[in-house]
Design a protein around this motif. Structure first.
Motif, PDB file in Angstrom:
ATOM      1  N   ALA A  40      -4.919   7.027   2.009  1.00  0.00           N
ATOM      2  CA  ALA A  40      -4.829   7.393   0.587  1.00  0.00           C
ATOM      3  C   ALA A  40      -6.084   6.874  -0.118  1.00  0.00           C
ATOM      4  O   ALA A  40      -6.172   5.716  -0.502  1.00  0.00           O
ATOM      5  CB  ALA A  40      -3.568   6.792  -0.026  1.00  0.00           C
ATOM      6  N   ASP A  82      -2.234  11.521  -4.548  1.00  0.00           N
ATOM      7  CA  ASP A  82      -3.436  11.038  -3.868  1.00  0.00           C
ATOM      8  C   ASP A  82      -3.887  12.090  -2.876  1.00  0.00           C
ATOM      9  O   ASP A  82      -3.221  13.120  -2.692  1.00  0.00           O
ATOM     10  CB  ASP A  82      -3.143   9.720  -3.140  1.00  0.00           C
ATOM     11  N   ASN A 138      -7.621   7.287  -2.973  1.00  0.00           N
ATOM     12  CA  ASN A 138      -7.662   6.801  -4.354  1.00  0.00           C
ATOM     13  C   ASN A 138      -6.936   5.469  -4.480  1.00  0.00           C
ATOM     14  O   ASN A 138      -7.440   4.534  -5.114  1.00  0.00           O
ATOM     15  CB  ASN A 138      -7.044   7.842  -5.292  1.00  0.00           C
ATOM     16  N   ASN A 139      -5.777   5.376  -3.872  1.00  0.00           N
ATOM     17  CA  ASN A 139      -5.012   4.137  -3.911  1.00  0.00           C
ATOM     18  C   ASN A 139      -5.705   3.024  -3.147  1.00  0.00           C
ATOM     19  O   ASN A 139      -5.558   1.840  -3.495  1.00  0.00           O
ATOM     20  CB  ASN A 139      -3.617   4.386  -3.321  1.00  0.00           C
ATOM     21  N   ARG A 140      -6.489   3.375  -2.132  1.00  0.00           N
ATOM     22  CA  ARG A 140      -7.142   2.368  -1.284  1.00  0.00           C
ATOM     23  C   ARG A 140      -8.649   2.652  -1.206  1.00  0.00           C
ATOM     24  O   ARG A 140      -9.227   2.814  -0.142  1.00  0.00           O
ATOM     25  CB  ARG A 140      -6.493   2.377   0.101  1.00  0.00           C
ATOM     26  N   LEU A 199       2.747   4.524  -1.003  1.00  0.00           N
ATOM     27  CA  LEU A 199       2.666   5.482  -2.091  1.00  0.00           C
ATOM     28  C   LEU A 199       4.059   5.789  -2.625  1.00  0.00           C
ATOM     29  O   LEU A 199       5.063   5.622  -1.915  1.00  0.00           O
ATOM     30  CB  LEU A 199       2.019   6.776  -1.599  1.00  0.00           C
ATOM     31  N   ASP A 237       0.805  -1.229   0.000  1.00  0.00           N
ATOM     32  CA  ASP A 237       0.000   0.000   0.000  1.00  0.00           C
ATOM     33  C   ASP A 237       0.833   1.271   0.000  1.00  0.00           C
ATOM     34  O   ASP A 237       0.275   2.373   0.038  1.00  0.00           O
ATOM     35  CB  ASP A 237      -0.933   0.017   1.230  1.00  0.00           C
TER      36      ASP A 237
END
Length: 280
Positions: free
Chosen positions: A131, A271, A133-135, A26, A24
């Protein structure tokens, strides 16, 4: 998932949990070590034990399948001043929404009817904030479990190995062992001070710009200030730098100017980092 068990973290879980956390990360964050994972599990880090921030009873649990596979981990503590629960960090496999919902749901059920803040504290693993968008799966799982977003920040990233022939840094450097990192007193060619910045000591060629501020009367020198920071880092073989900026709000729309300044210096928004709250 109905047969997975939420149980206390064990020493033999370290490898599996570190892999979950690392997946996860970034861009612009250094690779994690077992020592940093151990600090997060215990609620300690470079700034000392969590109890110094008014937290106590740090608890870390994992979600384990019947075959022993660890597919998720969650850690929380209680704020001693008012009994508020702080969900410190949570990571799980790629089918994130289902697994995250299981971790959050079971943890919240255990904690009873009281306010829960999620991702509001920096840990040894990452800065504060999820984050989103990433998660996205974890964000949806939080919302499904009654959490709503509160504060948010922008996470920006800049590579330094493409700087080319920029001017060298003009800075007086002071070590900050408490961070650990450097405070940079930044100057023009004539020696006039334009501002200062604080950066973390690089790890594996990556670092974080904690803050940068201009000397009063030098507001037009923002570009020079950032250029000097980046020049200092590039001269010391730093390849990547990240920074976190507050996102604009209705009462502070001027924060867009900070984004424009960093964008002009080559930073890219990767993000947005959100904190969350679930009220009883």
């Amino acid at each position: 998932m109905s047969t997975a068990v939420l149980r206390p973290f064990r020493g033999e879980d370290r490898t599996a949990v570190l892999e979950l956390v690392s997946a996860d990360l970034l861009p612009g964050l250094p690779g994690l070590t077992f020592a940093e994972l151990d600090q997060a599990v215990q609620g300690t880090g470079p700034s000392g034990p969590a109890v110094r921030a008014g937290l106590e009873g740090v608890c870390t649990e994992v979600l384990a399948c019947p075959d022993g596979r660890v597919v998720g981990a969650v850690s929380w503590a209680v704020r001693s001043s008012d009994g508020t629960v702080m969900l410190l960090w949570l990571h799980c496999l790629e089918d994130e929404q289902i697994l995250a919902r299981a971790l959050i749901g079971r943890a919240v059920a255990r904690l009873g009817r009281r306010a829960v803040h999620a991702f509001a504290e920096p840990t040894a693993l990452a800065p504060a904030g999820l984050a989103v968008n990433n998660r996205a799966g974890t964000r949806r799982a939080l919302e499904d479990c009654g959490f709503s977003g509160t504060d948010r920040w922008r996470y920006l990233h800049r590579r330094l190995d493409d700087r080319g022939g920029h001017l060298p840094a003009l800075a007086d450097v002071v070590e900050c062992p408490g961070l650990p990192g450097w405070r940079l007193d930044l100057r023009e060619w004539d020696g006039a001070r334009i501002g200062e910045a604080l950066v973390r000591a690089p790890v594996e060629g990556v670092t974080a710009l904690e803050w940068a501020r201009l000397t009063p009367g030098r507001r037009s020198m923002g570009n020079s200030l950032l250029e000097q920071c980046l020049a200092h880092l590039a001269d010391r073989k730093v390849r990547e730098v990240s920074t976190v900026l507050p996102a604009p709000s209705d009462d502070q729309p001027s924060l867009d100017a900070a984004l424009a300044l960093h964008t002009a210096a080559g930073f890219t928004e990767i993000d947005q980092l959100y904190t969350f709250i679930r009220r009883p």
